[in-house]
Enzyme design. Structure first.
Site, PDB file in Angstrom:
ATOM      1  N   ARG A  62       0.836  -1.211   0.000  1.00 60.52           N
ATOM      2  CA  ARG A  62       0.000   0.000   0.000  1.00 60.52           C
ATOM      3  C   ARG A  62       0.871   1.262   0.000  1.00 60.52           C
ATOM      4  O   ARG A  62       0.559   2.248  -0.670  1.00 60.52           O
ATOM      5  CB  ARG A  62      -0.907  -0.019   1.226  1.00 60.52           C
ATOM      6  N   HIS A  66       0.667   4.396  -2.614  1.00 60.11           N
ATOM      7  CA  HIS A  66       0.406   5.763  -2.167  1.00 60.11           C
ATOM      8  C   HIS A  66       1.582   6.688  -2.471  1.00 60.11           C
ATOM      9  O   HIS A  66       1.393   7.892  -2.648  1.00 60.11           O
ATOM     10  CB  HIS A  66       0.085   5.776  -0.671  1.00 60.11           C
ATOM     11  N   ASN A  94      -3.713   8.438   4.773  1.00 58.78           N
ATOM     12  CA  ASN A  94      -2.513   7.649   5.064  1.00 58.78           C
ATOM     13  C   ASN A  94      -2.349   7.283   6.533  1.00 58.78           C
ATOM     14  O   ASN A  94      -1.680   6.296   6.857  1.00 58.78           O
ATOM     15  CB  ASN A  94      -1.266   8.412   4.607  1.00 58.78           C
ATOM     16  N   HIS A 193      -6.093  -5.651  -2.646  1.00 56.29           N
ATOM     17  CA  HIS A 193      -6.976  -5.736  -1.480  1.00 56.29           C
ATOM     18  C   HIS A 193      -7.230  -7.185  -1.060  1.00 56.29           C
ATOM     19  O   HIS A 193      -7.977  -7.426  -0.115  1.00 56.29           O
ATOM     20  CB  HIS A 193      -8.309  -5.033  -1.767  1.00 56.29           C
TER      21      HIS A 193
END
Length: 327
Positions: A62, A66, A94, A193
């Site tokens: 992740r 990001h 975040n 996910h």
């Protein structure tokens, strides 16, 4: 050959050379001469952290996503806020969802001791994401490296460049297209996910305050909704409560995520929305039946995502400490 045809050939060849240069800015084995142990050191730190807490694998994947979606893959997500600037990592998008900053710090400290000022923080993040995917059973891949670190990190960027869990399929497609990623790659990368967890605040609206006509999202499987309500009671403000993204196999890179969507058990609106478009729904169905196809395409999509807006050459810097810019 006529001068006109010759000129056309020269232009075409020039464009070809330019395109080759763009794609060769990063290269596999970039540190083979300057810091031969670089990728091994990162992998070792990721493995040790994973053995302590398997959930960190999802956090590091992740983190790479990001990082790349804000100003490109430049390590900006690692920078701490200062008295005069709020950084990306302190955005609600975040914090507290991103994890693994200490893993990057540990890898960086070892790399600085091994080959000072050589390996960028941005490359460490990219390596760590790949290593995490391998640890949870995904397909490994070579990471082209040579990124340099950015010097800017703004909390305001997270409001426009990171997809919230409430996005529909059209909004997701448009945002990914802005980053040079196709609709197919968007669905493929959404498969991340399959591992990890979410805090209740990211999906509570689907349970208790969906619309003026329905308190609960009607697209959500009722038994799954009941499970979520038990985990996330209405009005509960405990930030430590988390729910697995894929309840059946939250620590394995499999296609349980896509099967969940087909069963109306996508945790976020941005997950379940993939069934509302003919193309994306077809892709969800295909992946649900073929783990290897998804895993292979996921590896390819991660390589492509890892080249968004990279800094190379004389741009950016190689940070001594991933949390602060060099003085």
């Amino acid at each position: 050959m006529s001068p006109k045809k010759l000129n056309c050939m020269v232009i075409v060849f020039a464009i070809y050379l330019l395109s080759q240069h763009v794609h060769s800015e990063l290269e596999v084995g970039y540190y083979s001469d300057s810091c031969g142990m670089a990728e091994f050191i990162v992998k070792d730190e990721v493995r040790k952290a994973y053995n302590r807490d398997p959930g960190l694998a999802a956090g590091l994947v992740r983190m790479h996503f990001h990082d790349c979606f804000i100003r490109g893959c430049d390590g900006s997500v690692l920078l701490d806020s200062t008295p005069s600037n709020k950084a990306e990592k302190d955005s609600p998008a975040n914090n507290p969802s991103l994890r693994g900053f200490d893993v990057i710090d540990s890898a960086k400290a070892r790399l600085e001791a091994e080959c000072k000022g050589v390996v960028s923080c941005a490359d460490i993040v990219a390596f760590a994401a790949r290593d995490s995917i391998e640890l949870v059973g995904g397909v490994g891949y070579d990471v082209p490296a040579g990124r340099r670190d950015g010097r800017i990190s703004l909390i305001s960027d997270t409001r426009t460049d990171l997809p919230p869990p409430t996005f529909n399929v059209n909004q997701l497609t448009q945002l990914f297209a802005k980053k040079g990623l196709t609709k197919e790659e968007m669905v493929t990368l959404s498969g991340a996910h399959t591992i990890g967890r979410s805090h209740c605040v990211a999906f509570n609206s689907r349970l208790y305050n969906f619309s003026t006509t329905s308190l609960q999202d009607p697209s959500l499987d009722p038994s799954y909704a009941l499970f979520l309500k038990r985990r996330c009671p209405q009005g509960n403000t405990n930030q430590n409560i988390v729910v697995p993204m894929d309840p059946l196999s939250p620590g394995v890179a499999d296609v349980g995520y896509f099967n969940g969507i087909l069963a109306n058990r996508g945790l976020f609106i941005s997950d379940q929305t993939l069934l509302t478009d003919t193309e994306t729904a077809s892709q969800v169905y295909q992946y649900s039946r073929d783990r290897y196809t998804w895993a292979s395409k996921f590896a390819d999509a991660m390589v492509k995502m890892g080249q968004i807006g990279v800094l190379t050459g004389n741009d950016g810097e190689i940070r001594e400490n991933c949390r602060v810019i060099n003085s």
